[in-house]
Write a protein that holds these residues in place. Structure first.
Motif, PDB file in Angstrom:
ATOM      1  N   ALA A 191      40.507 -69.366 -22.050  1.00  0.00           N
ATOM      2  CA  ALA A 191      41.809 -68.698 -22.098  1.00  0.00           C
ATOM      3  C   ALA A 191      41.689 -67.244 -21.653  1.00  0.00           C
ATOM      4  N   PRO A 192      42.740 -66.679 -21.027  1.00  0.00           N
ATOM      5  CA  PRO A 192      42.699 -65.287 -20.568  1.00  0.00           C
ATOM      6  C   PRO A 192      42.315 -64.329 -21.695  1.00  0.00           C
ATOM      7  N   LYS A 193      41.493 -63.335 -21.349  1.00  0.00           N
ATOM      8  CA  LYS A 193      41.073 -62.329 -22.323  1.00  0.00           C
ATOM      9  C   LYS A 193      40.938 -60.976 -21.639  1.00  0.00           C
ATOM     10  N   GLN A 194      41.024 -59.918 -22.427  1.00  0.00           N
ATOM     11  CA  GLN A 194      40.843 -58.552 -21.918  1.00  0.00           C
ATOM     12  C   GLN A 194      39.370 -58.166 -22.001  1.00  0.00           C
ATOM     13  N   ASP A 195      38.892 -57.490 -20.971  1.00  0.00           N
ATOM     14  CA  ASP A 195      37.511 -57.009 -20.964  1.00  0.00           C
ATOM     15  C   ASP A 195      37.426 -55.835 -19.989  1.00  0.00           C
ATOM     16  N   HIS A 196      36.222 -55.273 -19.856  1.00  0.00           N
ATOM     17  CA  HIS A 196      36.035 -54.163 -18.920  1.00  0.00           C
ATOM     18  C   HIS A 196      36.327 -54.639 -17.504  1.00  0.00           C
ATOM     19  N   GLY A 197      37.303 -54.005 -16.855  1.00  0.00           N
ATOM     20  CA  GLY A 197      37.699 -54.438 -15.518  1.00  0.00           C
ATOM     21  C   GLY A 197      37.317 -53.482 -14.403  1.00  0.00           C
ATOM     22  N   TYR A 198      37.232 -52.199 -14.735  1.00  0.00           N
ATOM     23  CA  TYR A 198      36.896 -51.184 -13.738  1.00  0.00           C
ATOM     24  C   TYR A 198      36.045 -50.109 -14.410  1.00  0.00           C
ATOM     25  N   ALA A 199      35.198 -49.482 -13.616  1.00  0.00           N
ATOM     26  CA  ALA A 199      34.407 -48.366 -14.134  1.00  0.00           C
ATOM     27  C   ALA A 199      34.346 -47.263 -13.088  1.00  0.00           C
ATOM     28  N   LEU A 200      34.397 -46.004 -13.560  1.00  0.00           N
ATOM     29  CA  LEU A 200      34.221 -44.853 -12.683  1.00  0.00           C
ATOM     30  C   LEU A 200      32.768 -44.400 -12.841  1.00  0.00           C
ATOM     31  N   LEU A 201      32.011 -44.522 -11.752  1.00  0.00           N
ATOM     32  CA  LEU A 201      30.602 -44.148 -11.764  1.00  0.00           C
ATOM     33  C   LEU A 201      30.386 -42.903 -10.909  1.00  0.00           C
TER      34      LEU A 201
END
Length: 211
Positions: free
Chosen positions: A195-205
């Motif tokens: 099922a859809p879940k929220q997680d880390h999607g983008y990071a500024l490196l």
């Protein structure tokens, strides 16, 4: 006046010399403690840096070090050095995205004729719906997208990473649902396995070039 100017010049030269002789361990500690890491790199270290926004396409299936650091890295922590001591990487920020776990059977029309793909695809979809074959078995035997090695599993895939037509087809589906559709690439059979879940999607490196 000349004395004051000389004092400031002396402080600047001393600071520059310090930056040039700093140990990497000290640089990492000071970067992690800095309230403005890019300014620290520019004004104190006098080094070149680049800011990269790294999208996380799939969880568990990382394409390389940037993807892995973007997901697993801790905010503010500095990693490295990499590339024979030339580069440090600091994670500055993260943003969330939605991920859905899916499996796929892909039949490629650049490998098989349209008629063959249509015939095989319809047969597989019918057998899957009837329970005559498992998705894993069908993917291992027939899928042409490389996911045959994982029995069809694509892992947790980010919203926006899939072909729009596929994203539309799986929207609102439940775990266990199986859908079939054509795209310009070929025929896809998709199964929702998480099922859809929220997680880390983008990071500024931030990449800091030490040399």
């Amino acid at each position: 006046m000349k004395g004051i100017v000389g004092l400031f010049v002396g402080i600047f030269v001393f600071s520059l010399a310090q930056a040039q002789t700093k140990k990497i361990s000290d640089i990492k500690k000071e970067l992690e403690a800095s309230v403005n890491p890019p300014l620290y790199v520019k004004s104190v270290l006098k080094k070149r840096f680049v800011l990269d926004t790294v999208p996380i396409i799939r969880i568990g299936h990382f394409n390389g070090l940037p993807d892995s650091l973007a997901y697993h890295g801790q905010i503010r922590k500095v990693y490295g050095p990499y590339d024979n001591g030339k580069i440090l990487v600091q994670v500055l920020a993260k943003l969330p995205n939605q991920f859905t776990r899916i499996s796929q059977i892909f039949l490629d029309t650049t490998v098989l004729s349209y008629a063959s793909v249509d015939s095989i695809g319809k047969l597989l979809f019918t057998e899957l719906k009837a329970g005559k074959i498992t998705f894993e078995e069908a993917a291992t035997k027939w899928s042409m997208g490389g996911e045959n090695a994982t029995k069809g599993d694509l892992g947790w895939v980010a919203q926006g990473a899939l072909i729009p037509k596929i994203e539309q087809a799986i929207k609102g589906r439940r775990v266990g649902d199986v859908v079939a559709l054509w795209t310009k690439a070929g025929f896809h059979i998709i199964k929702i396995t998480g099922a859809p879940k929220q997680d880390h999607g983008y990071a500024l490196l931030m990449r800091i070039f030490l040399k």
